[in-house]
Design a protein around this motif. Structure first.
Motif, mmCIF file in Angstrom:
data_model
loop_
_atom_site.group_PDB
_atom_site.id
_atom_site.type_symbol
_atom_site.label_atom_id
_atom_site.label_comp_id
_atom_site.label_asym_id
_atom_site.label_seq_id
_atom_site.Cartn_x
_atom_site.Cartn_y
_atom_site.Cartn_z
ATOM 1 N N ALA A 38 -17.888 -18.744 -43.776
ATOM 2 C CA ALA A 38 -18.275 -17.370 -43.455
ATOM 3 C C ALA A 38 -19.741 -17.251 -43.067
ATOM 4 C CB ALA A 38 -17.935 -16.439 -44.610
ATOM 5 N N PRO A 39 -20.685 -17.690 -43.900
ATOM 6 C CA PRO A 39 -22.088 -17.592 -43.490
ATOM 7 C C PRO A 39 -22.397 -18.430 -42.252
ATOM 8 C CG PRO A 39 -21.895 -18.851 -45.526
ATOM 9 C CD PRO A 39 -20.569 -18.211 -45.287
ATOM 10 N N PHE A 40 -21.684 -19.542 -42.099
ATOM 11 C CA PHE A 40 -21.913 -20.372 -40.913
ATOM 12 C C PHE A 40 -21.529 -19.627 -39.638
ATOM 13 C CE2 PHE A 40 -20.113 -23.259 -37.727
ATOM 14 C CZ PHE A 40 -21.231 -24.029 -37.431
ATOM 15 N N LEU A 41 -20.315 -19.038 -39.610
ATOM 16 C CA LEU A 41 -19.873 -18.320 -38.425
ATOM 17 C C LEU A 41 -20.699 -17.061 -38.192
ATOM 18 C CD1 LEU A 41 -15.992 -18.700 -38.776
ATOM 19 C CD2 LEU A 41 -17.517 -19.931 -37.210
ATOM 20 N N ASP A 42 -21.134 -16.409 -39.269
ATOM 21 C CA ASP A 42 -22.006 -15.241 -39.113
ATOM 22 C C ASP A 42 -23.303 -15.640 -38.418
ATOM 23 O OD1 ASP A 42 -20.199 -13.553 -40.301
ATOM 24 O OD2 ASP A 42 -21.112 -13.660 -42.293
ATOM 25 N N ALA A 43 -23.821 -16.803 -38.779
ATOM 26 C CA ALA A 43 -25.070 -17.267 -38.187
ATOM 27 C C ALA A 43 -24.907 -17.606 -36.708
ATOM 28 C CB ALA A 43 -25.590 -18.492 -38.953
ATOM 29 N N CYS A 44 -23.683 -17.927 -36.296
ATOM 30 C CA CYS A 44 -23.453 -18.247 -34.880
ATOM 31 C C CYS A 44 -23.688 -17.034 -33.989
ATOM 32 C CB CYS A 44 -22.026 -18.770 -34.688
ATOM 33 S SG CYS A 44 -21.724 -20.406 -35.413
ATOM 34 N N GLY A 68 -22.611 -23.426 -29.109
ATOM 35 C CA GLY A 68 -23.152 -24.776 -29.022
ATOM 36 C C GLY A 68 -24.395 -24.951 -29.881
ATOM 37 N N LYS A 69 -25.271 -23.956 -29.863
ATOM 38 C CA LYS A 69 -26.493 -24.038 -30.673
ATOM 39 C C LYS A 69 -26.145 -24.072 -32.146
ATOM 40 C CE LYS A 69 -30.972 -21.785 -31.385
ATOM 41 N NZ LYS A 69 -31.862 -20.654 -30.973
ATOM 42 N N CYS A 70 -25.166 -23.268 -32.544
ATOM 43 C CA CYS A 70 -24.745 -23.212 -33.940
ATOM 44 C C CYS A 70 -24.207 -24.567 -34.406
ATOM 45 C CB CYS A 70 -23.674 -22.129 -34.075
ATOM 46 S SG CYS A 70 -23.324 -21.615 -35.758
ATOM 47 N N LEU A 71 -23.525 -25.266 -33.517
ATOM 48 C CA LEU A 71 -22.936 -26.560 -33.853
ATOM 49 C C LEU A 71 -23.824 -27.724 -33.422
ATOM 50 C CD1 LEU A 71 -19.301 -25.545 -33.070
ATOM 51 C CD2 LEU A 71 -20.035 -26.569 -35.215
ATOM 52 N N GLU A 72 -25.071 -27.382 -33.067
ATOM 53 C CA GLU A 72 -26.101 -28.377 -32.764
ATOM 54 C C GLU A 72 -25.743 -29.274 -31.582
ATOM 55 O OE1 GLU A 72 -26.755 -30.337 -36.513
ATOM 56 O OE2 GLU A 72 -27.755 -28.592 -37.392
ATOM 57 N N ILE A 73 -25.249 -28.636 -30.523
ATOM 58 C CA ILE A 73 -24.991 -29.330 -29.264
ATOM 59 C C ILE A 73 -26.065 -28.909 -28.272
ATOM 60 C CG2 ILE A 73 -23.362 -29.658 -27.360
ATOM 61 C CD1 ILE A 73 -22.381 -30.811 -29.991
ATOM 62 N N GLU A 74 -26.663 -29.852 -27.587
ATOM 63 C CA GLU A 74 -27.709 -29.541 -26.623
ATOM 64 C C GLU A 74 -27.175 -28.612 -25.538
ATOM 65 O OE1 GLU A 74 -30.864 -30.294 -26.685
ATOM 66 O OE2 GLU A 74 -30.757 -31.512 -28.518
ATOM 67 N N GLU A 75 -27.964 -27.621 -25.181
ATOM 68 C CA GLU A 75 -27.517 -26.633 -24.197
ATOM 69 C C GLU A 75 -27.187 -27.285 -22.855
ATOM 70 O OE1 GLU A 75 -29.079 -22.464 -22.095
ATOM 71 O OE2 GLU A 75 -30.169 -23.324 -23.799
#
Length: 294
Positions: free
Chosen positions: A249-255, A269-276
């Motif tokens: 929940a907090p993870f998806l909220d932060a996305c 992508g940023k939330c899951l740490e993938i380069e833009e």
């Protein structure tokens, strides 16, 4: 590290079982058609050619006792959660809010919303949001416009997600998405487009996470395919996992970095740490296959 990954995968298995248990009722409102006895049908002889102006709007479902085809405007119309299909005065299929939800006596059907309220069923939650989105006088308040299912079961106090757990969650989430994508590929349940992405990821470790992340974002972007994932479109991964994986929940909220209730591919992508620079919107084929379904 291996233990936490195994825990998340184990959680996934349980979540799949939970989701499949309620999917019948949840998705029933997505594609529900008005009963044939309640709609105006158009008869065409079984050997007659269907007129072009009708063929575009109607879908044959069976010949009647007189060997004449009947056409239901809603036969091939799919509606989002909380809506059902109903022909308008011109016989064109329209998605309207569900009028009544089936009464639920099973406590396992209860859901907790993002407003920390316990509802009898997810149908009632989706219906309430639909009423507000469509400016129906039955809307219970502006906050209901963004109400969504947080998790299954009655609302309760969740454990706090620690800083260390949150920091490690993107990696665990990426691993989980890749394993889910691989399992679906093994069962031949991916479209050819995404199957090719999975096969490429399996052969090239450097793109495995990227392809899995892009695939899931495309998969979550439901109807309409508007290239953003709304909060309620996160339902398939949030609601079943929440009770078992409290950091989801907090993870998806932060996305949703800008708090607009929509997650773009860049935010995902940023939330899951993938380069833009590695992100590429590959959802086009999925949209063409499924089509725009209100």
């Amino acid at each position: 590290m291996r233990a936490t990954t195994q825990l998340l995968l184990g959680t996934l298995c349980v979540a799949v079982l939970l989701l499949s248990d309620v999917s019948g009722k949840h998705h029933g409102h997505r594609s529900e058609s008005t009963p044939a006895s309640e709609i105006e049908t158009q008869d065409v002889g079984i050997n007659e050619v269907l007129p072009e102006d009708i063929e575009d709007k109607y879908e044959a479902f069976s010949p009647d006792e007189n060997n004449r085809w009947k056409y239901d405007p809603c036969m091939n119309k799919h509606c989002s959660a909380g809506r059902t299909c109903k022909p308008d005065d011109d016989g064109v299929a329209q998605c309207v809010c569900v009028e009544e939800c089936e009464p639920e006596s099973d406590a396992r059907r209860k859901v907790c919303t993002n407003l920390n309220e316990t509802w009898s069923s997810d149908c009632e939650v989706h219906q309430a949001r639909c009423f507000c989105v469509t400016d129906d006088p039955r809307c219970k308040g502006p906050e209901q416009k963004h109400v969504h299912v947080e998790y299954y079961g009655e609302c309760r106090e969740m454990p706090e997600c620690t800083e260390g757990q949150m920091a490690d969650f993107p990696r665990r989430m990426r691993d989980w998405l890749f394993n889910v994508m691989r399992d679906l590929a093994d069962r031949r349940e991916l479209t050819e487009h995404f199957l090719e992405m999975q096969q490429a990821a399996a052969q090239n470790f450097t793109i495995r996470w990227r392809n899995a992340v892009i695939w899931k974002w495309c998969d979550l972007d439901g109807s309409p395919h508007d290239r953003v994932v709304s909060r309620h479109e996160l339902f398939p991964i949030r609601a079943p996992l929440m009770a078992l994986e409290h950091c989801i929940a907090p993870f998806l909220d932060a996305c949703d970095a800008d708090g607009d209730h929509k997650i773009t591919l860049r935010e995902w992508g940023k939330c899951l740490e993938i380069e833009e620079d590695d992100l590429d919107d590959k959802c086009g084929e999925l949209v063409e296959m499924v089509g725009e379904q209100d």
